[in-house]
Design an enzyme around this catalytic site. Structure first.
Site, short mmCIF file in Angstrom:
data_model
loop_
_atom_site.label_atom_id
_atom_site.label_comp_id
_atom_site.label_asym_id
_atom_site.label_seq_id
_atom_site.Cartn_x
_atom_site.Cartn_y
_atom_site.Cartn_z
N LYS A 1 5.03 3.22 -6.16
CA LYS A 1 5.40 4.26 -7.15
C LYS A 1 6.38 3.70 -8.18
CE LYS A 1 4.23 7.70 -3.74
NZ LYS A 1 4.38 9.05 -3.22
N HIS B 1 -4.02 10.06 -8.06
CA HIS B 1 -2.95 10.35 -7.10
C HIS B 1 -2.42 11.75 -7.37
CE1 HIS B 1 0.91 10.26 -5.07
NE2 HIS B 1 0.37 9.34 -4.28
N GLU C 1 0.46 12.91 -7.53
CA GLU C 1 1.58 13.00 -8.48
C GLU C 1 1.07 12.97 -9.92
OE1 GLU C 1 3.79 9.85 -6.63
OE2 GLU C 1 4.15 11.20 -4.95
N GLY D 1 5.42 12.37 1.03
CA GLY D 1 6.87 12.27 0.85
C GLY D 1 7.67 13.34 1.54
N SER E 1 3.07 10.60 4.36
CA SER E 1 4.08 10.42 5.41
C SER E 1 3.61 9.53 6.57
CB SER E 1 4.58 11.77 5.92
OG SER E 1 5.24 12.45 4.87
N GLY F 1 3.32 5.36 0.94
CA GLY F 1 4.32 5.42 -0.12
C GLY F 1 5.66 4.90 0.39
P1 PGA Z 1 4.33 8.81 1.36
O1 PGA Z 1 3.43 8.71 0.05
O2 PGA Z 1 3.83 7.77 2.34
O3 PGA Z 1 5.72 8.53 0.89
O4 PGA Z 1 4.16 10.19 1.89
C1 PGA Z 1 2.04 8.49 0.12
C2 PGA Z 1 1.45 8.44 -1.25
O5 PGA Z 1 1.96 9.11 -2.16
O6 PGA Z 1 0.47 7.72 -1.49
#
Ligand code: PGA
Length: 256
Positions: free
Chosen positions: A14, A104, A106, A180, A218, A239
């Protein structure tokens, strides 16, 4: 082991860190993979650093080829030209990226990208020889309404375009509520959704059995063994835990 049978362990860094942080993390990841040798030999590793750092990291990566691949976190929906601030798939391919993450959550939910732009990006990526990691997944509200499968099916159907196959497309199922938050999806949820995605891909593609479906949201060392050994889970998109070389590689060890 055949490439497509290997689990893909992909780190999505990210928008984090300085150039020095990125270089140190890249070197640490390569060292850890090498040290763990046989314990991670069933995995293919990918890091997706911030675009600005990729060029510098490739200097380290090219000295030790095949340990870890590099990918972009996004690409433009256009060919090279007058698109201020954008970076094209052709440019990422040119400097040595093999993969690109597209869609993604986001980007879908913070930047506001919809399926129309996502499809354009997928086309450009494939035309330029990049492998696409297409992210799909429902929000908490959509899950609560019982429409998780419907949402994921729609996101998959959007990329039913000429030229996609198990070589150039990877799906990452990433429930938005799990990203996240520390709350990964349950084994049962992942099992059901991945089976659904596999069935959906069968309707869309001739060689769907070989297409890798990653789980993301996560993923940590503690839950990796459970999540990565579910049927139809062919790797992880990681992530937060990918920002620490030890936890990134330990997730791969747990997968083996
Ligand atoms: P995370 O993110 O492992 O921090 O939950 C995964 C991702 O956004 O691809």
């Amino acid at each position: 082991m055949d490439r497509i049978m290997k689990k893909l362990i992909a780190g999505n860094w990210k928008m984090n860190g300085s150039l020095q942080d990125a270089c140190e993390l890249c070197i640490a990841v390569m060292d850890k993979i090498e040290k763990n040798g046989a314990a991670v030999s069933d995995c293919e590793f990918l890091i997706c650093p911030p675009a600005l750092h990729i060029g510098s990291l490739l200097n380290y990566l090219k000295d030790r080829p095949d340990i870890v691949k590099v990918g972009a976190q996004d690409c433009a929906a256009y060919d090279n030209g007058a698109y201020t601030g954008e970076i094209s798939a052709a440019m990422f391919a040119d400097i040595g990226c093999e993969y690109v993450i597209i869609g993604h959550s986001e980007r879908r939910h913070i930047i506001g990208e919809g399926d129309e732009i996502i499809v354009k990006k997928v086309k450009k990526a494939i035309e330029n020889g990049l492998r696409v990691i297409l992210c799909v997944g429902e929000t908490q509200g959509e899950r609560d309404k019982g429409s998780a499968k419907e949402i994921v099916a729609k996101q998959l159907e959007a990329v039913k375009i000429d030229g996609i196959n198990s070589e150039n497309l990877v799906i990452a199922y990433e429930p938005v509520w799990a990203i996240g938050t520390g709350n990964a999806a349950t084994v049962d949820d992942v099992k059901k959704m991945h089976a659904f995605i596999r069935a959906k891909l069968k309707e869309m593609l001739a060689d769907s059995d070989n297409l890798r479906i990653l789980y993301g949201g996560s993923v940590k060392v503690d839950n990796a063994a459970q999540l990565l050994n579910i049927e139809n889970v062919n790797g992880a998109l990681i992530g937060g835990a990918s920002l620490d070389a030890k936890s990134f590689v330990d997730i791969a060890k747990a997968a083996n």
